[in-house]
Write a protein that holds these residues in place. Sequence first.
Motif, PDB file in Angstrom:
ATOM      1  N   ILE A 571     -29.971   7.659 -10.355  1.00  0.00           N
ATOM      2  CA  ILE A 571     -29.325   8.628 -11.243  1.00  0.00           C
ATOM      3  C   ILE A 571     -27.867   8.268 -11.529  1.00  0.00           C
ATOM      4  O   ILE A 571     -27.368   8.485 -12.637  1.00  0.00           O
ATOM      5  N   THR A 572     -27.176   7.685 -10.539  1.00  0.00           N
ATOM      6  CA  THR A 572     -25.774   7.306 -10.792  1.00  0.00           C
ATOM      7  C   THR A 572     -25.710   6.186 -11.829  1.00  0.00           C
ATOM      8  O   THR A 572     -24.798   6.145 -12.655  1.00  0.00           O
ATOM      9  N   ILE A 573     -26.691   5.306 -11.793  1.00  0.00           N
ATOM     10  CA  ILE A 573     -26.751   4.214 -12.774  1.00  0.00           C
ATOM     11  C   ILE A 573     -27.080   4.775 -14.157  1.00  0.00           C
ATOM     12  O   ILE A 573     -26.458   4.427 -15.159  1.00  0.00           O
ATOM     13  N   LYS A 574     -28.065   5.652 -14.179  1.00  0.00           N
ATOM     14  CA  LYS A 574     -28.453   6.247 -15.455  1.00  0.00           C
ATOM     15  C   LYS A 574     -27.270   7.006 -16.069  1.00  0.00           C
ATOM     16  O   LYS A 574     -27.009   6.910 -17.268  1.00  0.00           O
ATOM     17  N   ASN A 575     -26.549   7.731 -15.236  1.00  0.00           N
ATOM     18  CA  ASN A 575     -25.418   8.517 -15.742  1.00  0.00           C
ATOM     19  C   ASN A 575     -24.305   7.647 -16.318  1.00  0.00           C
ATOM     20  O   ASN A 575     -23.774   7.919 -17.389  1.00  0.00           O
ATOM     21  N   ILE A 576     -23.955   6.620 -15.582  1.00  0.00           N
ATOM     22  CA  ILE A 576     -22.833   5.800 -16.052  1.00  0.00           C
ATOM     23  C   ILE A 576     -23.221   5.048 -17.327  1.00  0.00           C
ATOM     24  O   ILE A 576     -22.426   4.960 -18.270  1.00  0.00           O
ATOM     25  N   LEU A 577     -24.436   4.564 -17.385  1.00  0.00           N
ATOM     26  CA  LEU A 577     -24.860   3.862 -18.604  1.00  0.00           C
ATOM     27  C   LEU A 577     -24.944   4.819 -19.786  1.00  0.00           C
ATOM     28  O   LEU A 577     -24.598   4.463 -20.914  1.00  0.00           O
ATOM     29  N   THR A 578     -25.372   6.036 -19.532  1.00  0.00           N
ATOM     30  CA  THR A 578     -25.450   7.023 -20.612  1.00  0.00           C
ATOM     31  C   THR A 578     -24.048   7.366 -21.134  1.00  0.00           C
ATOM     32  O   THR A 578     -23.832   7.474 -22.341  1.00  0.00           O
ATOM     33  N   LYS A 579     -23.101   7.502 -20.206  1.00  0.00           N
ATOM     34  CA  LYS A 579     -21.725   7.793 -20.654  1.00  0.00           C
ATOM     35  C   LYS A 579     -21.160   6.658 -21.507  1.00  0.00           C
ATOM     36  O   LYS A 579     -20.503   6.898 -22.522  1.00  0.00           O
ATOM     37  N   ILE A 580     -21.403   5.435 -21.041  1.00  0.00           N
ATOM     38  CA  ILE A 580     -20.889   4.288 -21.810  1.00  0.00           C
ATOM     39  C   ILE A 580     -21.501   4.273 -23.209  1.00  0.00           C
ATOM     40  O   ILE A 580     -20.807   4.097 -24.210  1.00  0.00           O
ATOM     41  N   LEU A 581     -22.800   4.483 -23.247  1.00  0.00           N
ATOM     42  CA  LEU A 581     -23.476   4.473 -24.542  1.00  0.00           C
ATOM     43  C   LEU A 581     -23.008   5.638 -25.412  1.00  0.00           C
ATOM     44  O   LEU A 581     -22.800   5.481 -26.623  1.00  0.00           O
ATOM     45  N   SER A 582     -22.829   6.802 -24.812  1.00  0.00           N
ATOM     46  CA  SER A 582     -22.346   7.960 -25.577  1.00  0.00           C
ATOM     47  C   SER A 582     -20.978   7.679 -26.186  1.00  0.00           C
ATOM     48  O   SER A 582     -20.723   7.993 -27.348  1.00  0.00           O
ATOM     49  N   LEU A 583     -20.114   7.094 -25.375  1.00  0.00           N
ATOM     50  CA  LEU A 583     -18.779   6.795 -25.882  1.00  0.00           C
ATOM     51  C   LEU A 583     -18.852   5.794 -27.024  1.00  0.00           C
ATOM     52  O   LEU A 583     -18.213   5.969 -28.072  1.00  0.00           O
ATOM     53  N   TYR A 584     -19.657   4.757 -26.820  1.00  0.00           N
ATOM     54  CA  TYR A 584     -19.834   3.776 -27.902  1.00  0.00           C
ATOM     55  C   TYR A 584     -20.327   4.495 -29.162  1.00  0.00           C
ATOM     56  O   TYR A 584     -19.849   4.248 -30.264  1.00  0.00           O
ATOM     57  N   GLY A 585     -21.263   5.391 -28.977  1.00  0.00           N
ATOM     58  CA  GLY A 585     -21.849   6.089 -30.113  1.00  0.00           C
ATOM     59  C   GLY A 585     -20.866   6.978 -30.850  1.00  0.00           C
ATOM     60  O   GLY A 585     -20.691   6.844 -32.058  1.00  0.00           O
ATOM     61  N   VAL A 586     -20.193   7.859 -30.133  1.00  0.00           N
ATOM     62  CA  VAL A 586     -19.305   8.802 -30.841  1.00  0.00           C
ATOM     63  C   VAL A 586     -18.074   8.081 -31.395  1.00  0.00           C
ATOM     64  O   VAL A 586     -17.576   8.412 -32.475  1.00  0.00           O
TER      65      VAL A 586
END
Lengths: 682, 682
Positions: A571-586
């Motif tokens: 879950i920590t991996i999933k969370n950090i990757l999701t944040k990175i992708l979210s930031l890239y996206g927005v």
Amino acid sequence: MAKYLKDFPSGPLDEYRRKASFDWKKLKLYLYSEDILEHQYNVYKELQQYPIFLHESQQMTSLDEQRKLAAKQMIYLNKLESLTDANIFSNPQLPIINIKILIHLNPSTAVKRSISFGMFPSVIQSLGTDRHNSYLAGSFTGDILGAYCLTEFGHGSNAKSIQTVATYDRNTKEFILNSPSFEAAKCWAGNLGQTATHAVVYAQLITPDGVNHSLHPFLVKVRDPETYLPYPGVIVGDMGEKIGLNGVDNGFVMFNNYRIPRSQLLNRTADVAEDGTYLTRLKDPSKRYGASLGALSVGRVMIVGICAAYAVQALTIALRYAAVRKQFGPEGDDEISILEYQSHQHRLIPYLSVAYVLDLFSNYLGTVQIQVLIEAMSGDSNAADLGLELHAISSSSKPLAGWLVRDAVQECRESCAGHGYLKAAGLGDIRNNNDANCTYEGENHILIQQTSNWLLKFWPLILKGEKIKFPLKSVDFLTDAQQILKTKFSFNSFEDVMQPKNIIHMYQWLVCFLLKASYEKYETLANVKKLDSFWAKNESQVFYLKNLAIVYIQHFIIQRIYLTALAAQDITIKNILTKILSLYGVWTLEKYLTIFYQGDYASDSRLINFIQEAILTLCKDLKDDTVALVDVIAPPDFLLKSVLGQSDGMVYKHLQNAMFETPGAMSRTNWWKDIRNWKSKL
Amino acid sequence: MAKYLKDFPSGPLDEYRRKASFDWKKLKLYLYSEDILEHQYNVYKELQQYPIFLHESQQMTSLDEQRKLAAKQMIYLNKLESLTDANIFSNPQLPIINIKILIHLNPSTAVKRSISFGMFPSVIQSLGTDRHNSYLAGSFTGDILGAYCLTEFGHGSNAKSIQTVATYDRNTKEFILNSPSFEAAKCWAGNLGQTATHAVVYAQLITPDGVNHSLHPFLVKVRDPETYLPYPGVIVGDMGEKIGLNGVDNGFVMFNNYRIPRSQLLNRTADVAEDGTYLTRLKDPSKRYGASLGALSVGRVMIVGICAAYAVQALTIALRYAAVRKQFGPEGDDEISILEYQSHQHRLIPYLSVAYVLDLFSNYLGTVQIQVLIEAMSGDSNAADLGLELHAISSSSKPLAGWLVRDAVQECRESCAGHGYLKAAGLGDIRNNNDANCTYEGENHILIQQTSNWLLKFWPLILKGEKIKFPLKSVDFLTDAQQILKTKFSFNSFEDVMQPKNIIHMYQWLVCFLLKASYEKYETLANVKKLDSFWAKNESQVFYLKNLAIVYIQHFIIQRIYLTALAAQDITIKNILTKILSLYGVWTLEKYLTIFYQGDYASDSRLINFIQEAILTLCKDLKDDTVALVDVIAPPDFLLKSVLGQSDGMVYKHLQNAMFETPGAMSRTNWWKDIRNWKSKL
């Protein structure tokens, strides 16, 4: 496992390393697999065994020294077992991983090696026949060092108007190569300036009946390998200093009635018989031309990887320095790390997301490219669609990566302020080397039209309600374009807006809107304003087709990386990757916000406010993770070669060494007496 | 007149020159006045008399050669009558005009000269007293070459935490200078690396009673002018290679109990008596500190001019090349100039407007700066407000110019595609030299807060209905801020949107909106979220205060240049200047369009559609004028030094010469035999 993932030396970076929300070793293992980590470890270990790969001059070296270093490194790389053993069938990611290592080692060496031991033999393989086998063998061993000559001084992107001619002489059974003018001299060919003995040269093939059969590739000897002197009739030279990549000897060549045997035509798709009859296996010459240029597509995918490697290097330097560097602070308190400033976070952390996203995406793309080559060889029926889709993806991701990384490196350079201006910081060289990525292998603005032209063809199909389906799924959502265009902005919070699935939805809307708008723009210009298709296409580029190609590739990239994030078990991996992708996206969406208002998707301030809040929240959230995130992707110190970015964080010690150890830094110049003489002549 | 405005040699640029809508000589005369043209003519003529100024190596020269060249040119410039005679009282525009000429000559020379013969003596003049007169005289003649040492390795922007100490010893009546660590070594001082004999050094002044009186400037001898060896106790060295400006010998210095006489304190505002008593003439130490740093403000104005000079140079190269370079064309027709492509027009022509606007604005600003200095000397009552307003203007126009020109040069470089990557094209050097402008004389992101902090103070006054009035009128419209904020977008066509007066209105709305929003953001953070003022200010930067400072300065620049356009008598001149300004206006506004939706100024697609249509229409309109517009601002060929941008348009001839004339370009390397040896060791 432990030997591939060593802890970093303790120092000023400890504090941020302790604050990370995830275990950097787990993330690294998840992203790269044990195979790749082992491979990287082996290459690094072997590189460190040869002094030639540890060369690290902070001071200006002459053009000749840079050339010699790159040539020698290129040849010495063949001594590395870990590189030569690399089996692309066992792991198709290896070529892209290798190019990244070599870019970190020395970009000039990487480029020279790609031409000599990659591009040159692969062109002979794909365009030649059995009669060229000895050249192929020689180019693999390095007995033959090759160059690739297409571009001329007067003609770059428009290859069809190339002026070099190869006229067949049936009496001697030779082709006669001629360059009608200096504008027709071949130029920019890597290796040609000093090291190449052979070159693939594109020329207009003219048969004895006077017919021009358009561009064909010839295998041409340019220098005698025994003496390294050019053959008579060949005027070959070096193009001199460039902005970067100065270890690469880019050359030019002109031919003055230079005769080569008939067999030197690379004749897989077309040949000239001894009597001068032109023979072709393909009915459509434009397809043959396309097939012969197709061998270039690998280059674009490699460039996406090269860009990613530069971004990783630049962000490593800038973020480690930002964590160590302290400046100002609340009244009466100690100074704080500049990474604590909102403005600094906003400058760098979105680009860290760029480095991550491009690094992962290029690894995926490299793998697809190998699969495409393998499928093409095996004659898979899927190959045509896959090749077409990959062409569209590489023709837009190469420009996007070039531009994003150009801006990333520049922001890193400026964020390191004064010390970032030192050569020893390493950022200037990264910028100067990356710069070429925007203009070679297809100038970005021209290349990207390959993608937009392909996309444009889908709109009539959408109107007809046809299903759109391609192997990599980059355009499948267009089947629902008319539905997607009916949606309106309806998210209620910045947390909603930054969900990857919602970002993907917004990008889909953008692609659909720009596809429809571009199509209608073009049709109006062509049918209402009666422009011919050339001018109608020309006048639909800015604000329409160019943006269309970019949002298309952004959507595909985000969609791909989302799969990587979703697949994480931890879950920590999933969370950090999701944040990175979210930031890239927005953060990337922010550049296109006006289009949402233009297309009536949004009409009030919520969209903008949510996007801004999402960006700032994500930057702040990720701030304490940045040092650990950098640790995951950073090259080892001996490849990073930056006084500001070493993994021990001892910035001032490394700066001090760089200052004190530079030869001559503390001695008088040898012209100190002249200073008075110059003045006294007043 | 004719001798200042010579026709250009006939060639491939003739066609576009003929198409121009205006007479380039008339425009040039209008923009620069006959005085300035005569002055430029005289400087150019004198420069061409010395071979040292005609040095034009396209090949990499060593760091030492670059250093020697810049040092020699710096001293030889004193031989030019046209430069030494320049009388700023007769024409206050001369200093900014001169720096632009010298930037085109050699940026390193210009920087070194500014320090030795500008900044160093002016600091002694403004901070010293009569006892320093001999140093002042020596620095004017060049007997003394000076450096300016403020920044330390560990401390840049935050000057207050400088660590170098000067402890007064009443027994010997000396100050003892000490650098407690390498982080405290002074660094980045131009001229200090190799050529300076003296330096102004900032240190914490400590009196015998142990009191630290904060930063004070000392005049310090660092090297013996007879031997050019450092004095004992002085560790001085060169910082080595940088990204650009490599002719400038930036140096570092550490002091190890280095004793200097009491008289070396620059004691205009504070002194230490023989017995160690601290004496100050100013009551408020923060004012004294401000006054001592105030001598730096000239630098920012100069940098705006320097940026303009780089933009002019880059656009000259890119646009002349775009006119000459042909590529593709409608089916069956000849190839067309790449300037005919919409995409190419959109890449370059807005930046041509940037070059024009910054060139004119910097000339204005340079004039104001001289007036401020003169008024300060004469004790004019107006001086405080004028000084404050100029500080806000220079602290935002320097970052804006640095960023705009960074992007302009990069776009020019990419627009020249492959050939733009050659050193001989000149664009890489321009970029590498300009790069420093973003981070020195105040790192852009930190510097710009000077402006936003000043602006923030106006909102409470606006709420109170107070009249806002400053000498340069940059903020006077804020008096009506609440009225302005009530307006809505109401233009009916793209022609309306591109009227300068409407662009000015839209910028005024942006300034008012961002001022209100920034103020409210800060207040919420400070009073509702209870952050202390440091953190509240920190968290109001991105999207608020940074944008506020930029739209403020954009508005002021456009307002100023509009006056220049309006004052033109000749209608063709007025038209072309209005178009350039309109393009600058709508193109820069495009970057802030979302804010209009955020602030409910607009809600439908008209604003965006009109802005886009205005940009494309203006680019197309200006296309045939670009070559003539470049002719007006371009430096002469011997200063432009680019194979792609010479005024004769003979791109391929100059390229050919560059290729063929480079020493060694066509000969074997001296390591050609090694290539086999490296391999045979496999």
